[in-house]
Design a protein around this motif. Structure first.
Motif, PDB file in Angstrom:
ATOM      1  N   LEU A  45      12.088  -8.549  20.426  1.00  0.00           N
ATOM      2  CA  LEU A  45      12.284  -7.621  19.309  1.00  0.00           C
ATOM      3  C   LEU A  45      12.885  -6.303  19.800  1.00  0.00           C
ATOM      4  O   LEU A  45      13.850  -5.794  19.212  1.00  0.00           O
ATOM      5  N   ILE A  46      12.339  -5.774  20.876  1.00  0.00           N
ATOM      6  CA  ILE A  46      12.863  -4.517  21.428  1.00  0.00           C
ATOM      7  C   ILE A  46      14.305  -4.694  21.879  1.00  0.00           C
ATOM      8  O   ILE A  46      15.176  -3.874  21.575  1.00  0.00           O
ATOM      9  N   LEU A  47      14.576  -5.775  22.593  1.00  0.00           N
ATOM     10  CA  LEU A  47      15.923  -6.003  23.104  1.00  0.00           C
ATOM     11  C   LEU A  47      16.919  -6.261  21.976  1.00  0.00           C
ATOM     12  O   LEU A  47      18.055  -5.788  22.031  1.00  0.00           O
ATOM     13  N   GLY A  48      16.498  -6.968  20.938  1.00  0.00           N
ATOM     14  CA  GLY A  48      17.361  -7.179  19.787  1.00  0.00           C
ATOM     15  C   GLY A  48      17.686  -5.877  19.091  1.00  0.00           C
ATOM     16  O   GLY A  48      18.835  -5.614  18.717  1.00  0.00           O
ATOM     17  N   LEU A  50      17.619  -2.903  20.457  1.00  0.00           N
ATOM     18  CA  LEU A  50      18.468  -2.144  21.367  1.00  0.00           C
ATOM     19  C   LEU A  50      19.906  -2.664  21.335  1.00  0.00           C
ATOM     20  O   LEU A  50      20.859  -1.880  21.328  1.00  0.00           O
ATOM     21  N   ALA A  51      20.075  -3.976  21.303  1.00  0.00           N
ATOM     22  CA  ALA A  51      21.424  -4.557  21.246  1.00  0.00           C
ATOM     23  C   ALA A  51      22.128  -4.165  19.948  1.00  0.00           C
ATOM     24  O   ALA A  51      23.317  -3.824  19.956  1.00  0.00           O
ATOM     25  N   GLY A  52      21.392  -4.196  18.837  1.00  0.00           N
ATOM     26  CA  GLY A  52      21.978  -3.778  17.566  1.00  0.00           C
ATOM     27  C   GLY A  52      22.343  -2.313  17.565  1.00  0.00           C
ATOM     28  O   GLY A  52      23.387  -1.918  17.055  1.00  0.00           O
ATOM     29  N   ALA A  53      21.483  -1.491  18.157  1.00  0.00           N
ATOM     30  CA  ALA A  53      21.766  -0.056  18.247  1.00  0.00           C
ATOM     31  C   ALA A  53      22.978   0.197  19.141  1.00  0.00           C
ATOM     32  O   ALA A  53      23.829   1.033  18.823  1.00  0.00           O
ATOM     33  N   ALA A  54      23.079  -0.529  20.232  1.00  0.00           N
ATOM     34  CA  ALA A  54      24.225  -0.376  21.134  1.00  0.00           C
ATOM     35  C   ALA A  54      25.519  -0.790  20.442  1.00  0.00           C
ATOM     36  O   ALA A  54      26.548  -0.117  20.573  1.00  0.00           O
ATOM     37  N   VAL A 114      15.689 -10.256  14.078  1.00  0.00           N
ATOM     38  CA  VAL A 114      15.095  -9.197  13.260  1.00  0.00           C
ATOM     39  C   VAL A 114      15.426  -7.835  13.852  1.00  0.00           C
ATOM     40  O   VAL A 114      15.785  -6.891  13.121  1.00  0.00           O
ATOM     41  N   GLY A 115      15.336  -7.711  15.167  1.00  0.00           N
ATOM     42  CA  GLY A 115      15.660  -6.453  15.820  1.00  0.00           C
ATOM     43  C   GLY A 115      17.097  -6.024  15.575  1.00  0.00           C
ATOM     44  O   GLY A 115      17.364  -4.860  15.249  1.00  0.00           O
ATOM     45  N   VAL A 116      18.028  -6.949  15.729  1.00  0.00           N
ATOM     46  CA  VAL A 116      19.441  -6.642  15.466  1.00  0.00           C
ATOM     47  C   VAL A 116      19.623  -6.241  14.004  1.00  0.00           C
ATOM     48  O   VAL A 116      20.325  -5.277  13.687  1.00  0.00           O
ATOM     49  N   SER A 117      18.988  -6.981  13.106  1.00  0.00           N
ATOM     50  CA  SER A 117      19.109  -6.684  11.674  1.00  0.00           C
ATOM     51  C   SER A 117      18.551  -5.300  11.328  1.00  0.00           C
ATOM     52  O   SER A 117      19.148  -4.558  10.544  1.00  0.00           O
ATOM     53  N   VAL A 118      17.429  -4.951  11.905  1.00  0.00           N
ATOM     54  CA  VAL A 118      16.836  -3.633  11.671  1.00  0.00           C
ATOM     55  C   VAL A 118      17.762  -2.547  12.200  1.00  0.00           C
ATOM     56  O   VAL A 118      18.013  -1.533  11.531  1.00  0.00           O
ATOM     57  N   ALA A 119      18.293  -2.758  13.399  1.00  0.00           N
ATOM     58  CA  ALA A 119      19.207  -1.762  13.981  1.00  0.00           C
ATOM     59  C   ALA A 119      20.465  -1.609  13.113  1.00  0.00           C
ATOM     60  O   ALA A 119      20.912  -0.482  12.884  1.00  0.00           O
ATOM     61  N   ALA A 121      20.678  -2.127   9.929  1.00  0.00           N
ATOM     62  CA  ALA A 121      20.296  -1.425   8.698  1.00  0.00           C
ATOM     63  C   ALA A 121      20.129   0.067   8.944  1.00  0.00           C
ATOM     64  O   ALA A 121      20.428   0.889   8.068  1.00  0.00           O
ATOM     65  N   LEU A 122      19.665   0.433  10.112  1.00  0.00           N
ATOM     66  CA  LEU A 122      19.443   1.842  10.424  1.00  0.00           C
ATOM     67  C   LEU A 122      20.728   2.574  10.827  1.00  0.00           C
ATOM     68  O   LEU A 122      20.894   3.743  10.477  1.00  0.00           O
ATOM     69  N   TRP A 123      21.597   1.913  11.583  1.00  0.00           N
ATOM     70  CA  TRP A 123      22.717   2.629  12.182  1.00  0.00           C
ATOM     71  C   TRP A 123      24.105   2.209  11.724  1.00  0.00           C
ATOM     72  O   TRP A 123      25.091   2.752  12.200  1.00  0.00           O
ATOM     73  N   VAL A 124      24.226   1.255  10.845  1.00  0.00           N
ATOM     74  CA  VAL A 124      25.571   0.869  10.376  1.00  0.00           C
ATOM     75  C   VAL A 124      25.775   1.330   8.954  1.00  0.00           C
ATOM     76  O   VAL A 124      24.939   1.487   8.165  1.00  0.00           O
TER      77      VAL A 124
END
Length: 124
Positions: A45-48, A50-54, A114-119, A121-124
């Motif tokens: 979850l953390i890595l996903g 982080l990957a989405g945020a990156a 889920v992590g990528v999706s959350v990122a 939603a937050l940053w795109v």
């Protein structure tokens, strides 16, 4: 400088892995390795995230080294997952071994998604 970030993340991730594993496993009276399963899914979850945020440009390379390589590298453990699965199979708990493999892959990939999706939603 980069190696210091990895070390700092690892200094947090390794004890966090140990303490989380012990805390989770002590609450379950079963041979299933719930502690390892938990830390691996949390790491995914953390890595996903982080990957989405990156991908969105919201996570610097330094943050990726600190959290991705350092923290998640020390928090998650493929070797313990493999050992515990083998131990289950050799001990006659083949059902639990199979569940561990299937659930770990499905939950890990799901947590990363889920992590990528959350990122996103937050940053795109």
């Amino acid at each position: 400088m980069n190696w210091l970030l990895v070390i700092a993340g690892g200094m947090v991730g390794a004890p966090l892995r140990y303490l989380t594993d012990r805390a989770v496993q002590s609450r379950h009276a079963t041979v299933f390795p719930w502690g390892t399963f938990t830390v691996n899914v949390i790491g995914c979850l953390i890595l996903g995230t982080l990957a989405g945020a990156a991908a969105a440009g919201a996570a610097s390379s330094h943050l990726q080294l600190l959290l991705g390589t350092g923290l998640c590298g020390a928090l998650t453990t493929y070797s313990t997952f493999s050992y515990e699965t083998l131990r289950l199979a050799e001990g006659g708990a083949r059902f639990y071994a199979a569940v561990n493999v299937i659930a770990s892959v499905v939950a890990g990939l799901g947590a990363a998604f889920v992590g990528v999706s959350v990122a996103e939603a937050l940053w795109v």
